[in-house]
Write an enzyme that holds these catalytic residues in place. Structure first.
Site, PDB file in Angstrom:
ATOM      1  N   PRO A   1       1.002   7.890  -0.950  1.00  0.00           N
ATOM      2  CA  PRO A   1       1.523   8.338   0.272  1.00  0.00           C
ATOM      3  C   PRO A   1       2.600   9.603   0.019  1.00  0.00           C
ATOM      4  CG  PRO A   1       1.422   5.994   0.400  1.00  0.00           C
ATOM      5  CD  PRO A   1       0.835   6.402  -0.860  1.00  0.00           C
ATOM      6  N   GLU A   2       2.405  10.648   0.225  1.00  0.00           N
ATOM      7  CA  GLU A   2       3.878  11.547   0.322  1.00  0.00           C
ATOM      8  C   GLU A   2       4.083  11.379   1.671  1.00  0.00           C
ATOM      9  OE1 GLU A   2       3.402  15.189  -1.857  1.00  0.00           O
ATOM     10  OE2 GLU A   2       1.761  14.483  -3.031  1.00  0.00           O
TER      11      GLU A   2
ATOM     12  N   HIS B   1      -5.100  -7.995  -2.362  1.00  0.00           N
ATOM     13  CA  HIS B   1      -3.811  -7.023  -2.485  1.00  0.00           C
ATOM     14  C   HIS B   1      -3.246  -7.128  -1.131  1.00  0.00           C
ATOM     15  CE1 HIS B   1      -5.059  -6.226  -6.478  1.00  0.00           C
ATOM     16  NE2 HIS B   1      -5.996  -5.600  -5.951  1.00  0.00           N
TER      17      HIS B   1
ATOM     18  N   ARG C   1      -1.198  -1.467  -6.663  1.00  0.00           N
ATOM     19  CA  ARG C   1      -0.537  -1.305  -7.938  1.00  0.00           C
ATOM     20  C   ARG C   1       0.990  -1.981  -7.685  1.00  0.00           C
ATOM     21  NH1 ARG C   1      -1.397   4.573 -10.080  1.00  0.00           N
ATOM     22  NH2 ARG C   1      -0.180   3.752 -11.726  1.00  0.00           N
TER      23      ARG C   1
END
Length: 270
Positions: free
Chosen positions: A2-3, A91, A110
């Site tokens: 995400p930006e 996750h 991650r």
DNA sequence: CTAAGGACCTGTCGGC
DNA sequence: TGCCGACAGGTCCTTA
């Protein structure tokens, strides 16, 4: 990740689910994130009304109706979704159960993201390190020019430096520079006041376009309803090595700067 | 001080 | 098919 546009989209997506709600229970399945989740403080935010939700740089901040807040950063691969399902995905690290029966789920492959509870008044130290994003008043041309006019860092890495301007990530840094015809290799000290103006203008235009379209799309990004229908804004250079430049006849190049990929056109960007 | 490089972590893809 | 390295949206910390 995400930006900024994806974070903004996520924030807007989860907002309706949090409105006038409180968290009834927090389930921690994996607390080892970029900073370990400080679940010793979770009692301070359960059974307390959610007062406000906002975005600051690439962080989502939830204020509670007492003296506590919670900050969420999505890292490279994080996402937040609202769900009524009891089944978890791989996750799914932290689950916030809400009065409504929905839950808010933080998923991050991650684990570069983070979730932290903190006392609102004291603020959260990582948040304080962020400069203004391009939409904030503080990010005017004089501010930007003065911050970079003596710098020998490349303009590309300057755009990624969130202490100067926050919210711009690796995709949009390349896109913004392409749209201003400025080479990513130019040093800060070689960027004129006029160039600064162009960069800020294009940043706003490009980020806004992405927000309107609902966030860029990347493999790990889900919107808050976890629909996979995220969209893709038209990218001009990112990921397009060897393809024809949209504004001239030459081909897009890919180079590495500060260990990150940069895409640009050697002919049309100087 | 600055700027570049490495680290964190998991998954995917291409090459051999 | 399988293994191995390179690479991926972020950003903090260490190194030079």
């Amino acid at each position: 990740m995400p930006e900024l546009p994806e974070v903004e989209t996520t924030k807007r997506g989860i907002e309706p689910y949090l409105h006038n709600q409180s968290i009834t229970k927090i389930l921690v399945r994996q607390k080892s994130l970029r900073i370990p989740f400080n679940d010793n403080l979770k009692k301070h935010i359960t059974h307390v009304k959610i007062k406000n939700i906002k975005r600051r740089a690439k962080y989502i901040v939830i204020d509670f109706a007492n003296e506590y807040s919670m900050v969420i950063h999505l890292g490279m691969t994080g996402n937040l979704r609202a769900s009524r399902q009891k089944k978890f995905l791989k996750h799914d690290h932290i689950i916030f159960y809400l009065e409504s029966g929905n839950s808010l789920i933080f998923n991050d492959v991650r684990r570069f993201g983070l979730v932290q509870i903190y006392k609102t008044k004291g603020s959260f130290y990582l948040l304080d390190n962020n400069g203004p994003d391009p939409f904030e008043k503080k990010a005017d041309v004089d501010y930007f020019y003065n911050r970079i006019k003596n710098s020998s860092a490349s303009i590309k890495s300057i755009l990624l430096n969130h202490k100067i301007i926050s919210g711009i990530g690796n995709i949009y840094a390349s896109e913004i520079l392409f749209s201003t015809n400025i080479s990513p290799l130019r040093m800060g000290r070689d960027i004129s006041h006029t160039d600064c103006k162009k960069i800020l203008q294009q940043s706003k235009i490009i980020l806004n376009k992405a927000i309107k379209a609902g966030g860029t799309t990347l493999n790990d990004y889900f919107n808050a309803e976890s629909k996979p229908g995220y969209f893709k804004i038209q990218l001009n250079v990112y990921g397009k090595e060897g393809e024809k430049c949209p504004s001239c006849e030459s081909k897009i190049s890919k180079i590495t700067q500060s260990n990150r990929s940069t895409y640009f056109c050697k002919e049309s960007q100087n």
